[in-house]
Structure formats: C-alpha cells, structure tokens
Design an enzyme around this catalytic site. Structure first.
Site, PDB file in Angstrom:
ATOM      1  N   ARG A 229       0.808  -1.229   0.000  1.00  0.00           N
ATOM      2  CA  ARG A 229       0.000   0.000   0.000  1.00  0.00           C
ATOM      3  C   ARG A 229       0.840   1.277   0.000  1.00  0.00           C
ATOM      4  O   ARG A 229       0.393   2.325   0.435  1.00  0.00           O
ATOM      5  CB  ARG A 229      -0.989   0.006   1.176  1.00  0.00           C
ATOM      6  CG  ARG A 229      -2.049  -1.085   1.092  1.00  0.00           C
ATOM      7  CD  ARG A 229      -3.139  -0.861   2.120  1.00  0.00           C
ATOM      8  NE  ARG A 229      -4.206  -1.842   1.944  1.00  0.00           N
ATOM      9  CZ  ARG A 229      -4.299  -2.991   2.602  1.00  0.00           C
ATOM     10  NH1 ARG A 229      -3.350  -3.292   3.486  1.00  0.00           N
ATOM     11  NH2 ARG A 229      -5.292  -3.811   2.394  1.00  0.00           N
ATOM     12  N   LYS A 251       3.303  11.397 -11.011  1.00  0.00           N
ATOM     13  CA  LYS A 251       2.486  10.532 -11.857  1.00  0.00           C
ATOM     14  C   LYS A 251       3.257   9.252 -12.157  1.00  0.00           C
ATOM     15  O   LYS A 251       4.391   9.292 -12.634  1.00  0.00           O
ATOM     16  CB  LYS A 251       2.135  11.240 -13.171  1.00  0.00           C
ATOM     17  CG  LYS A 251       1.002  12.240 -13.060  1.00  0.00           C
ATOM     18  CD  LYS A 251       0.584  12.742 -14.440  1.00  0.00           C
ATOM     19  CE  LYS A 251      -0.626  13.651 -14.355  1.00  0.00           C
ATOM     20  NZ  LYS A 251      -1.054  14.129 -15.690  1.00  0.00           N
ATOM     21  N   GLU A 293      10.326  18.594 -24.346  1.00  0.00           N
ATOM     22  CA  GLU A 293       9.620  18.876 -23.097  1.00  0.00           C
ATOM     23  C   GLU A 293      10.105  20.184 -22.463  1.00  0.00           C
ATOM     24  O   GLU A 293       9.342  20.851 -21.757  1.00  0.00           O
ATOM     25  CB  GLU A 293       9.787  17.714 -22.111  1.00  0.00           C
ATOM     26  CG  GLU A 293       9.087  16.427 -22.525  1.00  0.00           C
ATOM     27  CD  GLU A 293       7.578  16.461 -22.305  1.00  0.00           C
ATOM     28  OE1 GLU A 293       7.060  17.488 -21.811  1.00  0.00           O
ATOM     29  OE2 GLU A 293       6.922  15.467 -22.627  1.00  0.00           O
ATOM     30  N   LYS A 335       7.610  23.232 -13.832  1.00  0.00           N
ATOM     31  CA  LYS A 335       6.709  22.118 -13.550  1.00  0.00           C
ATOM     32  C   LYS A 335       6.433  21.999 -12.056  1.00  0.00           C
ATOM     33  O   LYS A 335       5.302  21.689 -11.651  1.00  0.00           O
ATOM     34  CB  LYS A 335       7.278  20.802 -14.085  1.00  0.00           C
ATOM     35  CG  LYS A 335       6.302  19.644 -13.870  1.00  0.00           C
ATOM     36  CD  LYS A 335       6.660  18.386 -14.606  1.00  0.00           C
ATOM     37  CE  LYS A 335       5.562  17.337 -14.408  1.00  0.00           C
ATOM     38  NZ  LYS A 335       5.872  16.064 -15.097  1.00  0.00           N
ATOM     39  N   GLU A 345      -4.281  17.161 -10.564  1.00  0.00           N
ATOM     40  CA  GLU A 345      -4.964  17.548 -11.802  1.00  0.00           C
ATOM     41  C   GLU A 345      -6.480  17.559 -11.621  1.00  0.00           C
ATOM     42  O   GLU A 345      -7.239  16.996 -12.414  1.00  0.00           O
ATOM     43  CB  GLU A 345      -4.569  16.601 -12.947  1.00  0.00           C
ATOM     44  CG  GLU A 345      -4.732  17.198 -14.328  1.00  0.00           C
ATOM     45  CD  GLU A 345      -4.130  16.341 -15.424  1.00  0.00           C
ATOM     46  OE1 GLU A 345      -4.807  16.146 -16.450  1.00  0.00           O
ATOM     47  OE2 GLU A 345      -2.982  15.859 -15.250  1.00  0.00           O
ATOM     48  N   ARG A 352      -2.794  21.719 -13.686  1.00  0.00           N
ATOM     49  CA  ARG A 352      -1.810  20.740 -14.135  1.00  0.00           C
ATOM     50  C   ARG A 352      -2.106  20.212 -15.528  1.00  0.00           C
ATOM     51  O   ARG A 352      -1.207  19.764 -16.231  1.00  0.00           O
ATOM     52  CB  ARG A 352      -1.744  19.587 -13.127  1.00  0.00           C
ATOM     53  CG  ARG A 352      -0.643  18.582 -13.439  1.00  0.00           C
ATOM     54  CD  ARG A 352      -0.379  17.643 -12.286  1.00  0.00           C
ATOM     55  NE  ARG A 352       0.679  16.706 -12.645  1.00  0.00           N
ATOM     56  CZ  ARG A 352       1.348  15.944 -11.782  1.00  0.00           C
ATOM     57  NH1 ARG A 352       1.074  16.019 -10.490  1.00  0.00           N
ATOM     58  NH2 ARG A 352       2.290  15.125 -12.194  1.00  0.00           N
ATOM     59  N   ASN A 356      -0.178  19.002 -20.426  1.00  0.00           N
ATOM     60  CA  ASN A 356      -0.498  18.092 -21.530  1.00  0.00           C
ATOM     61  C   ASN A 356      -0.468  18.787 -22.887  1.00  0.00           C
ATOM     62  O   ASN A 356      -0.926  18.209 -23.877  1.00  0.00           O
ATOM     63  CB  ASN A 356      -1.875  17.462 -21.299  1.00  0.00           C
ATOM     64  CG  ASN A 356      -1.893  16.528 -20.100  1.00  0.00           C
ATOM     65  OD1 ASN A 356      -0.966  15.754 -19.899  1.00  0.00           O
ATOM     66  ND2 ASN A 356      -2.937  16.614 -19.288  1.00  0.00           N
ATOM     67  N   HIS A 359       0.196  16.779 -25.963  1.00  0.00           N
ATOM     68  CA  HIS A 359       0.208  15.362 -25.616  1.00  0.00           C
ATOM     69  C   HIS A 359      -1.008  14.582 -26.126  1.00  0.00           C
ATOM     70  O   HIS A 359      -0.916  13.365 -26.301  1.00  0.00           O
ATOM     71  CB  HIS A 359       0.357  15.196 -24.098  1.00  0.00           C
ATOM     72  CG  HIS A 359       1.767  15.374 -23.624  1.00  0.00           C
ATOM     73  ND1 HIS A 359       2.468  16.533 -23.815  1.00  0.00           N
ATOM     74  CD2 HIS A 359       2.616  14.527 -22.975  1.00  0.00           C
ATOM     75  CE1 HIS A 359       3.694  16.401 -23.301  1.00  0.00           C
ATOM     76  NE2 HIS A 359       3.800  15.199 -22.783  1.00  0.00           N
ATOM     77  N   HIS A 363       0.192  11.281 -27.886  1.00  0.00           N
ATOM     78  CA  HIS A 363      -0.174   9.921 -27.487  1.00  0.00           C
ATOM     79  C   HIS A 363      -0.868   9.175 -28.614  1.00  0.00           C
ATOM     80  O   HIS A 363      -0.692   7.953 -28.762  1.00  0.00           O
ATOM     81  CB  HIS A 363      -1.064   9.963 -26.241  1.00  0.00           C
ATOM     82  CG  HIS A 363      -0.330  10.343 -24.991  1.00  0.00           C
ATOM     83  ND1 HIS A 363      -0.962  10.699 -23.824  1.00  0.00           N
ATOM     84  CD2 HIS A 363       0.994  10.431 -24.722  1.00  0.00           C
ATOM     85  CE1 HIS A 363      -0.061  10.975 -22.901  1.00  0.00           C
ATOM     86  NE2 HIS A 363       1.127  10.824 -23.421  1.00  0.00           N
ATOM     87  N   HIS A 377       8.867   9.315 -27.458  1.00  0.00           N
ATOM     88  CA  HIS A 377       7.842  10.161 -26.840  1.00  0.00           C
ATOM     89  C   HIS A 377       8.125  11.639 -27.085  1.00  0.00           C
ATOM     90  O   HIS A 377       7.224  12.400 -27.458  1.00  0.00           O
ATOM     91  CB  HIS A 377       7.765   9.889 -25.336  1.00  0.00           C
ATOM     92  CG  HIS A 377       6.805  10.793 -24.614  1.00  0.00           C
ATOM     93  ND1 HIS A 377       5.444  10.753 -24.822  1.00  0.00           N
ATOM     94  CD2 HIS A 377       7.030  11.789 -23.712  1.00  0.00           C
ATOM     95  CE1 HIS A 377       4.858  11.677 -24.074  1.00  0.00           C
ATOM     96  NE2 HIS A 377       5.794  12.316 -23.384  1.00  0.00           N
TER      97      HIS A 377
END
Length: 474
Positions: A229, A251, A293, A335, A345, A352, A356, A359, A363, A377
């Site tokens: 956990r 993330k 980025e 960031k 987010e 946040r 993206n 993105h 993606h 990427h």
C-alpha cells in the site's frame, strides 16, 4: 558552539570526529558550510597514532581494533560530506593542495523544491550525483535499505556506481533489472517487478529507487505505490526527458492495451536526483527528444524562457554545461510550480492539465506507431506541439505565424514537426480513448500565443481532422 562559529564570517572549522555523528550538527553543516572528509585507510591512520597517548578513545584498548570499530560506525556518516579527499603518505602541504583544488572545482548542486499541500521534496540537479547519491539520500531514508529498479542498459552503465555510493553511506541495496523499452511498462511487467520486490523480504520503510528513463520511473513508481500500500520512492532519471518531465510530479503508471498510462497512481517521490553527467552517455536523438519537453514549458506559460531556448538551442543540445543546466532547472522549476498548485490535476480548467500541451496528439501518434523506436515520446511531443499551435491558429486563438515559429524552432533542434503519413481516422480514434477525456469530450490544451496556454473543451472534430490532414496525415 558550532552553530555560532558557522554564523560568523568564513572560517576553516575542524570539529572533532564525533561532532559530525550528531544528526543536528550534520544538518547544520549541510545548510551553512561545505564539508570535507579527509578519508584515510586504516593502516595509515594506525601508523599516525602509534605511540601517541593524547587520544582518550584509543587508550581504552587495542588501537587497531578501536579504529576498525570507529571506521565501521562513522564512515557511512562521514561519506555524507560534500567533498571527499583521500589521504596518503604525502605531507600536510600536499594534502592541503588537494583540498584547495577540490574546493575550487566544487559546484554545489542546484535544488528545486516541489511544495505540495501535505509534503515537499527536492529535485537535486548537478553533475556526478549518482556517485554521491548515498550521501544525499541517507538523511532522507526511514531505513537504510533500498531496492533499485532499472533496465539492462542503464544497469550496465550506472548501477555499480550507484550501489557503491549507497554502500559507502551504509545503505544496503538490491536490484530488479528489467528489459529496456515500453514492453516492460505493462501489467505483466509491473507484476514481475512487484513480485521481485516482495521477494526481497522488504518492509514499509524500504525505499524503491527508479534508476532509468521515463519507462523505469513510471513502472518503478507504480510498483512502489502499490506494494504494501505504498513504499517510499526516489527518482534518479537518466534521460533528459525524464529529468525535466516524468520524474517530477508523482504521476506513475503502466500502459494498457487500450492506451498509454491508463493504469496508474499519484505517488510522489521523496527526492529526485537529476544527474546531468549521465546525459553524456545518451545518443543525440534522446537528447533532442528531451528538449521537446523543455520547449513545452516555455510554450505553456513562459515566453521569455521560450525565446531564450530559441537562442540557446544549439548550445543546449551540444551539452554545454551552463545552458544545459539552466534549461533543466528552469523547466523543472516551472513544472514544480504547476504541480504544487494542482497536484492531482483536479482543477476543472488549466492547472496541471496545461502540462499536456501537445500530448493529446502525441499519445495518438505513439499509439498508431506502436510505442516503439520508430517515434520516441519526445519526438511525438514535438509534432504534437506544432499540431496544437496549428489548431489554435486555425480556431483564431493565436497568431498564424506562431505555427511556423514553433515548427522552425523544433526543426532547428532536429525534431520532427509533421505526421509521417499516418491515417487521420486512426489518430482521431486514439484520441477518443485518451485519459484526458471528460464527459465524453476531448479536452485540448491550446494557446493564445507563446506562453499563453489554456484548456479548451468542445473543440470541433472537423477542426482537429483538418489540422491532422494539413500536417501530413492521410
């Protein structure tokens, strides 16, 4: 006494060997001074103290046994010093010269604090951080035991140095080594890592270290988030893209057959070590991919930074230390601020989600090309940034010339700026399954100009299709 001395004008302070053993004293020295450990092998130390009777600690028994015991107790903490100079049979003058040279060349790492609602952590940026990772991490670990998750390629280059540094600071480590590439970032890959971690008989104070690029950071972070956990977690990103983006913000996740990063969790690290020295081992293509980025940060909310990147792009990509470190620090600082204001987010607009930018397109491109080496990427992000700017201009939101400006900048960096004849219908279908969907609608991040990004729902699908077709889709 030490606190008062360190508050005075600069001095050379030689405290007793036991002073650095005190945690509060170490913290004070770390904050206000540069610490130097004169590390000597035991035989040399023994020869130096033979026949001397003014050292009470050594008068209580066999000096060799006492020095051995003291070394075992103290060396892991002495190893947290900022600078280590190895002693020898040389004269004190020669040793002093070594110390002076080490001080002259020492460049303290930069630190960017990620301040969250309930906690905070530092991103440490500098050269040769892997070699002193033990010293940096030792004060942060609840227990001096870690499991390092890495891939075969990174393990060969950097794992021995990391483990040696950890061992020197008294931190026990084991490793889990996976295959490089996106295929490891899967449900089966995650299961393999979790089972390997559990096989080490860990407890909830064992820290997981991610040593690698974005794939390893996401995979190891998700394994840490879900094992017992939640285990403490450290990021040591070894690619430029991971240093400026995926390692910061918490993330973590893995891919599903339906799309990228659809299984995951928010799990913040306790530290991030961005070692700029490891970037020298990367091929140019990986550096260029990471640069996309960095550019994204300026496009979102920092027009002066974007303009600076346009001027410094060649120096940054050549590996020139000063501009490269500045670019990394500014991108991370940007960031960190965004993440601090909207950690999970949850803001309905902007927040946040602005990270993206490009993105949604990226993606889709990655999904259509199979998440392989055909399109990295960062390369997909570069194309996505051009597409997002084109779509913004087509909707009358930003100046038309922004599209050509962004494309020219990225092309100068050697990045792709258009779609390589991929089916537009397939790309639209991939976007419809993107995790940024809200209420059945894709939320795009668009711009009102350089440094003026915002989130926008209800973008007409025909406008998206037109943008794809105008930029190389078929």
């Amino acid at each position: 006494m030490i606190e008062r001395l360190l508050a005075a004008p600069p001095i050379v302070l030689a405290p007793g060997g036991g002073a650095f053993m005190d945690p509060e004293t170490r913290a004070l020295i770390r904050k206000r001074a540069i610490s130097v450990w004169l590390r000597c092998p035991l035989p040399l130390l023994l020869r130096r103290v033979q026949g001397r009777t003014h050292r009470p600690l050594l008068n209580a028994g066999d000096p060799a046994e006492i020095l051995q015991r003291l070394s075992e107790e103290r060396s892991p903490l002495y190893a947290q010093a900022d600078i280590i100079v190895d002693g020898s049979e040389d004269t004190p003058h020669v040793t002093m010269t070594h110390v002076r040279d080490a001080l002259a060349s020492y460049r303290p790492p930069k630190r960017v604090t990620v301040a969250l609602s309930a906690s905070q952590y530092d991103v440490v940026i500098g050269d040769r951080l892997i070699g002193c990772a033990g010293a940096i991490l030792a004060p942060l670990l609840a227990h001096p035991r870690v499991v390092i998750v890495t891939d075969r390629n990174v393990a060969e280059l950097h794992l021995p140095e990391l483990q040696a540094s950890l061992s020197e600071s008294g931190i026990t480590s084991s490793s889990v080594i996976v295959a490089p590439g996106e295929q490891s970032k899967s449900v089966s890959g995650w299961q393999t890592v979790v089972e390997a971690i559990l096989a080490q008989n860990i407890d909830r104070q064992t820290t997981v270290i991610a040593l690698g690029g974005g794939v390893i950071g996401d995979l190891a972070g998700f394994a840490a988030a879900t094992t017992l956990r939640g285990l403490p977690f450290v990021q040591i990103p070894t690619t430029l893209l991971a240093q400026v983006d995926s390692s910061v913000g918490g993330k973590t996740g893995i891919n599903a057959p339906q799309g990228k990063n659809l299984i995951g969790a928010f799990h913040q690290p306790i530290a991030v070590l961005a070692d700029t020295g490891v970037l020298k081992t990367l091929p140019g293509r990986e550096i260029r991919a990471g640069y996309a980025e960095i550019v994204k940060a300026g496009l979102i909310a920092d027009e002066p930074f974007y303009t600076w990147c346009e001027q410094e792009v060649e120096h940054i990509l050549s590996g020139a230390e000063a501009p490269l470190v500045e670019a990394i620090e500014r991108a991370i600082r940007f960031k960190a601020g965004v993440v601090g204001r909207d950690e999970r987010e949850t803001q309905p607009n902007d927040g946040r989600a602005l990270l993206n930018l490009g993105h949604t397109f990226a993606h889709a491109l990655e999904a259509e090309t199979g998440y392989g080496g055909a399109l990295l990427h960062g390369e997909a992000v570069a194309v996505g940034l051009v597409l997002a700017t084109h779509l913004s201009a087509a909707l009358g939101l930003c100046p038309q010339e922004d599209t050509s400006r962004v494309a020219a900048h990225l092309a100068k960096a050697g990045l792709p700026t258009s779609i390589a004849k991929l089916p537009a219908e397939n790309l639209i279908n991939h976007m419809s399954r993107d995790k940024k969907m809200r209420g059945g609608k894709i939320h795009f991040v668009l711009t009102r100009g350089i440094g003026k990004a915002f989130t926008m729902p209800d973008v007409p699908e025909q406008a998206v299709l037109d943008t794809l077709l105008a930029n190389g889709a078929i």
